[in-house]
Enzyme design. Structure first.
Site, PDB file in Angstrom:
ATOM      1  N   SER A 112     -73.187  46.669  28.322  1.00  0.00           N
ATOM      2  CA  SER A 112     -72.596  45.405  28.774  1.00  0.00           C
ATOM      3  C   SER A 112     -72.043  45.515  30.202  1.00  0.00           C
ATOM      4  CB  SER A 112     -71.442  44.985  27.853  1.00  0.00           C
ATOM      5  OG  SER A 112     -71.828  45.011  26.504  1.00  0.00           O
TER       6      SER A 112
HETATM    7  N1  SAH Z   1     -71.429  48.495  23.185  1.00  0.00           N
HETATM    8  C1  SAH Z   1     -72.660  48.894  23.852  1.00  0.00           C
HETATM    9  C2  SAH Z   1     -73.523  47.701  24.202  1.00  0.00           C
HETATM   10  C3  SAH Z   1     -74.621  47.665  23.243  1.00  0.00           C
HETATM   11  S1  SAH Z   1     -75.742  46.332  23.289  1.00  0.00           S
HETATM   12  C4  SAH Z   1     -72.387  49.754  25.078  1.00  0.00           C
HETATM   13  O1  SAH Z   1     -71.233  49.856  25.492  1.00  0.00           O
HETATM   14  O2  SAH Z   1     -73.336  50.335  25.602  1.00  0.00           O
HETATM   15  C5  SAH Z   1     -75.719  45.932  21.559  1.00  0.00           C
HETATM   16  C6  SAH Z   1     -76.111  47.033  20.590  1.00  0.00           C
HETATM   17  O3  SAH Z   1     -76.046  46.467  19.279  1.00  0.00           O
HETATM   18  C7  SAH Z   1     -77.525  47.563  20.755  1.00  0.00           C
HETATM   19  O4  SAH Z   1     -77.491  48.944  20.932  1.00  0.00           O
HETATM   20  C8  SAH Z   1     -78.220  47.169  19.451  1.00  0.00           C
HETATM   21  O5  SAH Z   1     -79.172  48.101  19.010  1.00  0.00           O
HETATM   22  C9  SAH Z   1     -77.042  47.081  18.499  1.00  0.00           C
HETATM   23  N2  SAH Z   1     -77.274  46.267  17.296  1.00  0.00           N
HETATM   24  C10 SAH Z   1     -78.002  45.130  17.170  1.00  0.00           C
HETATM   25  N3  SAH Z   1     -77.966  44.683  15.897  1.00  0.00           N
HETATM   26  C11 SAH Z   1     -77.182  45.558  15.204  1.00  0.00           C
HETATM   27  C12 SAH Z   1     -76.762  45.643  13.838  1.00  0.00           C
HETATM   28  N4  SAH Z   1     -77.137  44.773  12.918  1.00  0.00           N
HETATM   29  N5  SAH Z   1     -75.944  46.674  13.490  1.00  0.00           N
HETATM   30  C13 SAH Z   1     -75.554  47.598  14.408  1.00  0.00           C
HETATM   31  N6  SAH Z   1     -75.928  47.572  15.699  1.00  0.00           N
HETATM   32  C14 SAH Z   1     -76.727  46.566  16.089  1.00  0.00           C
END
Ligand code: SAH
Length: 234
Positions: free
Chosen positions: A86
């Site tokens: 993000s």
């Molecule tokens: N917090 C992260 C940003 C991640 S983007 C950072 O600081 O880098 C969102 C993430 O959510 C992705 O890695 C994606 O794979 C995950 N995601 C999507 N659907 C999900 C689910 N149902 N359960 C867990 N993770 C999920």
């Protein structure tokens, strides 16, 4: 004589190599401070614990080598598997909106690179983070352990289930957008607990959901654009 000049050359090589990497580290410190001043503090984030955490966590260590030069830019960055880390402002905003206290236990859904988890771990007591994409979960775990975080706990699985084993939580931060607020996550909040979550399929809105004795309070904050929260395939 030849040996002496060889040694001189070797010393010269290693001292310039050391100066180069020290220079790089300093450059990142300067970029990180500027990021917090302009993008975080400059846009209204005030919680001193959030500002301090973001000055400390080395965002460049969460992206691929080729993206390091732009690790502190005002933008999301790709982390593979179609996912992104993000934008720094969003990480700061969501962390502040979660109203964390030092003794809090926090659940994060969507570990991704682990950057948001590291920021949370600088402030709260324990962080539990769930990621659905196996290689991302494994990479983030390895990275945060290497960085010395002992208060982050990792799970590969479906975030729609939360992590009931350690519930209830003081706060939940969701970094992928479900079409509506998942009931199972609300149930894993303490009374008085806060969940910060983007909601919606195309037009998404960031919400703070507070669990109260009587039920839940839902405050819409502003429009956002997150990757979708996917469902586990059967
Ligand atoms: N917090 C992260 C940003 C991640 S983007 C950072 O600081 O880098 C969102 C993430 O959510 C992705 O890695 C994606 O794979 C995950 N995601 C999507 N659907 C999900 C689910 N149902 N359960 C867990 N993770 C999920």
């Amino acid at each position: 004589m030849a040996i002496v000049s060889y040694l001189c050359l070797l010393t010269l090589f290693f001292s310039s190599w050391a100066a180069g990497s020290a220079g790089e580290k300093e450059r990142f410190v300067i970029q990180r401070k500027a990021m917090v001043e302009r993008q975080i503090k400059g846009r209204g984030i005030q919680d001193p614990a959030v500002l301090e955490a973001m000055r400390k966590v080395e965002r460049h260590r969460f992206v691929d080598e080729r993206l390091k030069p732009i690790a502190y830019d005002d933008t999301t960055l790709p982390i593979g598997y179609g996912q992104t880390i993000s934008q720094p402002y969003m990480v700061g905003f969501m962390t502040e909106a979660a109203q964390l206290k030092r003794e809090d236990r926090v659940l994060e859904i969507g570990t991704g690179s682990g950057y948001q988890a590291a920021v949370l771990a600088e402030i709260a007591k324990e962080v539990y983070t769930v990621e659905i994409v196996e290689p991302l979960a494994a990479k983030a775990k390895e990275r945060l352990i290497r960085m010395g975080y002992t208060n982050v706990h990792f799970k590969q699985g479906d975030g729609y289930e939360g992590w009931p084993k350690f519930a209830p939580y003081d706060a939940i931060v969701v970094t992928a957008a479900p079409p509506k607020i998942p009931e199972k996550l609300v149930e894993q909040l303490k009374v008085g607990g806060r969940m910060v979550i983007p909601v919606g399929s195309f037009d998404q809105e960031l919400y703070r959901v507070t669990r109260t004795k009587e039920g839940v309070e839902k405050e819409p904050i502003f429009g956002v654009r997150f990757v979708p929260m996917v469902k586990q395939k059967e």
